[in-house]
Design an enzyme around this catalytic site. Structure first.
Site, mmCIF file in Angstrom:
data_model
loop_
_atom_site.group_PDB
_atom_site.id
_atom_site.type_symbol
_atom_site.label_atom_id
_atom_site.label_comp_id
_atom_site.label_asym_id
_atom_site.label_seq_id
_atom_site.Cartn_x
_atom_site.Cartn_y
_atom_site.Cartn_z
ATOM 1 N N LYS A 206 0.839 -1.203 0.000
ATOM 2 C CA LYS A 206 0.000 0.000 0.000
ATOM 3 C C LYS A 206 0.880 1.263 0.000
ATOM 4 O O LYS A 206 0.665 2.179 -0.774
ATOM 5 C CB LYS A 206 -0.895 -0.037 1.235
ATOM 6 C CG LYS A 206 -1.901 1.072 1.301
ATOM 7 C CD LYS A 206 -2.868 0.807 2.442
ATOM 8 C CE LYS A 206 -3.568 2.070 2.867
ATOM 9 N NZ LYS A 206 -4.442 1.873 4.012
ATOM 10 N N GLU A 212 10.920 -4.400 4.139
ATOM 11 C CA GLU A 212 11.037 -5.802 3.745
ATOM 12 C C GLU A 212 10.587 -5.997 2.293
ATOM 13 O O GLU A 212 11.263 -6.649 1.486
ATOM 14 C CB GLU A 212 10.157 -6.694 4.647
ATOM 15 C CG GLU A 212 10.582 -6.750 6.096
ATOM 16 C CD GLU A 212 9.907 -5.697 6.960
ATOM 17 O OE1 GLU A 212 9.551 -4.609 6.433
ATOM 18 O OE2 GLU A 212 9.736 -5.951 8.163
ATOM 19 N N GLY A 267 -4.630 -2.378 5.451
ATOM 20 C CA GLY A 267 -3.832 -3.506 4.974
ATOM 21 C C GLY A 267 -4.471 -4.856 5.273
ATOM 22 O O GLY A 267 -4.636 -5.704 4.390
ATOM 23 N N ARG A 268 -4.866 -5.066 6.535
ATOM 24 C CA ARG A 268 -5.391 -6.386 6.907
ATOM 25 C C ARG A 268 -6.813 -6.612 6.414
ATOM 26 O O ARG A 268 -7.387 -7.679 6.650
ATOM 27 C CB ARG A 268 -5.287 -6.588 8.413
ATOM 28 C CG ARG A 268 -6.020 -5.543 9.238
ATOM 29 C CD ARG A 268 -5.579 -5.587 10.692
ATOM 30 N NE ARG A 268 -6.077 -4.469 11.479
ATOM 31 C CZ ARG A 268 -5.536 -3.244 11.472
ATOM 32 N NH1 ARG A 268 -4.520 -2.968 10.681
ATOM 33 N NH2 ARG A 268 -6.031 -2.297 12.240
ATOM 34 N N GLU A 353 -4.050 -7.198 15.425
ATOM 35 C CA GLU A 353 -3.641 -5.869 14.956
ATOM 36 C C GLU A 353 -4.805 -4.881 15.075
ATOM 37 O O GLU A 353 -4.604 -3.681 15.224
ATOM 38 C CB GLU A 353 -3.178 -5.969 13.500
ATOM 39 C CG GLU A 353 -2.302 -4.812 13.078
ATOM 40 C CD GLU A 353 -1.651 -5.038 11.728
ATOM 41 O OE1 GLU A 353 -1.048 -6.114 11.513
ATOM 42 O OE2 GLU A 353 -1.762 -4.157 10.872
ATOM 43 N N HIS A 384 -2.289 -33.669 18.745
ATOM 44 C CA HIS A 384 -1.127 -34.455 19.180
ATOM 45 C C HIS A 384 -0.034 -33.545 19.721
ATOM 46 O O HIS A 384 1.127 -33.941 19.786
ATOM 47 C CB HIS A 384 -0.614 -35.304 18.012
ATOM 48 C CG HIS A 384 -1.649 -36.276 17.562
ATOM 49 N ND1 HIS A 384 -1.699 -37.576 18.006
ATOM 50 C CD2 HIS A 384 -2.727 -36.104 16.756
ATOM 51 C CE1 HIS A 384 -2.755 -38.177 17.472
ATOM 52 N NE2 HIS A 384 -3.394 -37.307 16.710
ATOM 53 N N LYS A 516 8.268 -0.420 12.017
ATOM 54 C CA LYS A 516 8.890 0.036 10.771
ATOM 55 C C LYS A 516 9.893 1.153 11.065
ATOM 56 O O LYS A 516 10.971 1.224 10.486
ATOM 57 C CB LYS A 516 7.820 0.543 9.795
ATOM 58 C CG LYS A 516 6.882 -0.562 9.280
ATOM 59 C CD LYS A 516 5.891 -0.052 8.231
ATOM 60 C CE LYS A 516 4.944 -1.155 7.783
ATOM 61 N NZ LYS A 516 4.011 -0.794 6.739
HETATM 62 C C1 G6Q Z 1 -2.168 -4.098 8.117
HETATM 63 C C2 G6Q Z 1 -0.943 -3.440 8.485
HETATM 64 C C3 G6Q Z 1 0.317 -4.083 7.986
HETATM 65 C C4 G6Q Z 1 0.634 -3.765 6.526
HETATM 66 C C5 G6Q Z 1 2.064 -4.172 6.243
HETATM 67 C C6 G6Q Z 1 2.475 -3.899 4.822
HETATM 68 O O1 G6Q Z 1 -3.259 -3.715 8.407
HETATM 69 O O2 G6Q Z 1 -0.990 -2.098 8.163
HETATM 70 O O3 G6Q Z 1 0.310 -5.466 8.174
HETATM 71 O O4 G6Q Z 1 -0.248 -4.407 5.683
HETATM 72 O O5 G6Q Z 1 2.924 -3.496 7.114
HETATM 73 O O6 G6Q Z 1 2.321 -2.560 4.498
HETATM 74 P P1 G6Q Z 1 2.397 -2.096 3.015
HETATM 75 O O7 G6Q Z 1 1.287 -2.732 2.250
HETATM 76 O O8 G6Q Z 1 2.297 -0.606 3.038
HETATM 77 O O9 G6Q Z 1 3.735 -2.556 2.493
#
Ligand code: G6Q
Length: 550
Positions: A206, A212, A267-268, A353, A384, A516
């Protein structure tokens, strides 16, 4: 709104808790032959059985009053009408628009967002069809056979979970891969399986600035160019999904290959958007639309069912009952379907989150516990391993057991009834967690094996099961795209309801942003030749130890 713990509804629940805290579900079932009848909800092919919980009719009544006191119905309206309920980021949380199959207008700042959503869906359809039917070709004219989604957190977990869950719907000659960890092991292992001529990279971010993801994206591009040589070929092998068009263009991705994401999609909550491109390519647009339709069904169920017949609402209230009154702070997600193996990890992010917060909407520290520690594993593997603690541990873990009636997999001429055995285990676990096993039952069982009474007395206590351990059972017909969409959206709304009652903002994630930020402070210290004094003594010494041993 008054602090929720100070409301008369909360106090009534506290009093009621004192009355029933030691009641055993076994007796509740004995006392009420209609307990299942009164404590389950049927929604399409979904059966939500919540009868194996430590609740009575009175508990339900009081919990429903609590939901009303928290103004749940109004908050639900705010969510669905595009209000900026994510107030710390001044954003709406409009993931429901992404799967709004009715296409009713949903306005944000006075403008309908549906045309944007529909344009994006058209683009997803076009690209996914082209990749699937071979019209989209690599730089040497070959068909794409591997798609590699590079993203992390919300830009990874959803598509990865869904592609695994819906493998039976996946195109056989396309392999989906997911790279999230900046550990080079993650990307290397995937690249070993790919050919630059036939691989399409989807850079999902996003912000397009996540360390990463960007590191993996640059390395993937280096890997590609080391074979393809020419920058102009990047166009055939890299697409991006982002709200940050400038950063994507600077990276070198062709403007036609950019999919849009908006700030009102968290994001989530984003796999319903173009973040789901890998899903659409793998299972096809029609199935992706089925997945969206399932979520839309759940949205309708959530908005139109009375609270007491509303699965997400009842799930949320039961969760609150355990977390805030019993002090049971975890939730186990136990899918009895190997294809749902990543569901616990997916829901872990969605829940923890969203609701792992101590500051309320009133900017004050909340006075009660908030989100549960969510974890889990596919059944029967967990049986198990950690189920020992579920049965006899000192901590009680409310659990959600999830299973389709029909499996998508059948071994040829299956004479061994795999699925029935799986089902038997599911049922046996929920039943025994609830019932337990009494001293008398254990003694009867052991008498045949152990003749000596002294030994018998010593060993009996180890084999007793107190029972009274709660679970929900969620059973649906089969794991189709539509069923999966429904299942996930119901959990999203459960999380929302709990956030409303706890009066927290379920849609920001400052803890993630903090991670981050701090990684960026440590990196230069690790990279420099000098030993560091920038942090506390532990952190400095960890950094210096790594440097001295590199
Ligand atoms: C989700 C969070 C987080 C995010 C990641 C990746 O709700 O905001 O998990 O999706 O940190 O972020 P980007 O999509 O900006 O790389």
């Amino acid at each position: 709104m008054a602090e929720i713990t100070k409301t008369s509804e909360w106090r009534s629940l506290e009093k009621h808790f004192e009355k029933i805290k030691n009641s055993h579900m076994k007796e509740m079932f004995e006392d009420d032959p209609n307990r299942f009848e009164n404590n389950h909800i049927l929604f399409d092919d979904f059966l939500f059985d919540f009868s194996k919980n430590r609740i009575t009719e009175e508990t339900k009544k009081l919990l429903l009053s609590l939901a009303k006191a928290a103004d749940l119905e109004n908050w639900r309206d705010h969510l669905f009408s595009g209000e900026k309920i994510n107030f710390t980021e001044n954003r709406a949380a409009l993931h429901i628009a992404l799967r709004n199959r009715s296409n009713r207008a949903i306005e944000l700042d006075g403008k309908d967002v549906m045309p944007l959503v529909n344009d994006e869906l058209t683009k997803i359809k076009k690209v996914s069809n082209e990749v699937r039917n071979g019209e989209w070709q690599g730089y040497t004219g070959k068909k794409i056979t591997s798609i590699v989604n590079i993203g992390i957190g919300g830009s990874d977990l959803g598509p990865a979970m869904v592609c695994k869950a819906l493998k039976p719907y996946g195109l056989k000659d396309i392999s989906p891969h997911f790279v999230s960890n900046v550990d080079a092991a993650d990307l290397s292992k995937v690249l070993e399986k790919c050919d630059p001529e036939t691989t399409l990279f989807i850079i999902a971010s996003k912000t397009f600035s996540t360390q990463e993801t960007m590191t993996n994206a640059f390395s993937a591009r280096d890997w590609f160019l080391s074979k393809a040589q020419k920058d102009e070929f990047v166009k055939h092998h890299f697409v991006a999904i982002s709200a940050n068009t400038k950063a994507v263009t600077d990276f070198g991705i062709h403007p036609e290959n950019i999919f849009t994401l908006w700030d009102w999609v968290g994001g989530r909550y984003s796999m319903w958007s173009s973040i789901g491109l890998s899903i659409a390519i793998y299972i096809g647009m029609e199935n992706f639309e089925g997945f969206l339709a399932g979520a839309h069904d759940a949205d309708n169920h959530f908005t139109s069912s009375p609270l007491e017949e509303n699965i997400p609402v009842m799930m949320a209230l039961i969760g609150i009952w355990y977390i805030n009154f019993f002090g049971f702070n975890t939730l186990a997600i136990l899918p009895y379907d190997q294809c749902l193996a990543r569901l616990p990890a997916y829901l872990q992010q969605a829940d923890m989150e969203s609701n792992g917060k101590f500051i309320g909407r009133d900017n004050k520290r909340v006075c009660q516990q908030t989100g549960p520690i969510l974890w889990g594993e596919a059944g029967t593997n967990g049986q198990h391993a950690f189920y020992q603690l579920l049965h006899q541990g000192t901590q009680i873990v409310p659990s959600d057991f999830i299973m389709p009636v029909h499996s998508n997999y059948q071994l040829e001429g299956d004479k061994n009834n795999h699925h029935q055995i799986l089902q038997a285990n599911f049922i046996a676990q929920t039943q025994s967690l609830m019932m337990g096993k009494s001293v008398i039952d254990v003694q009867d069982e052991m008498r045949n094996d152990i003749k000596n009474n002294k030994d018998l007395r010593k060993l009996v206590s180890h084999r007793i099961f107190e029972g009274n351990r709660p679970s929900n059972s969620i059973i649906f017909n089969s794991l189709t795209p539509r069923a999966l969409g429904k299942l996930v959206a119901m959990y999203e709304h459960k999380i929302f309801v709990q956030g409303v009652i706890w009066n927290i903002n379920s849609f920001d994630q400052w803890g993630v942003e903090y991670g981050k930020q701090i990684a960026k402070l440590v990196l230069p210290e690790l990279a420099s030749n000098q030993s560091t004094k920038a942090f506390d003594s532990s952190t400095n010494n960890l950094i210096n130890y790594i440097k001295n041993n590199t």
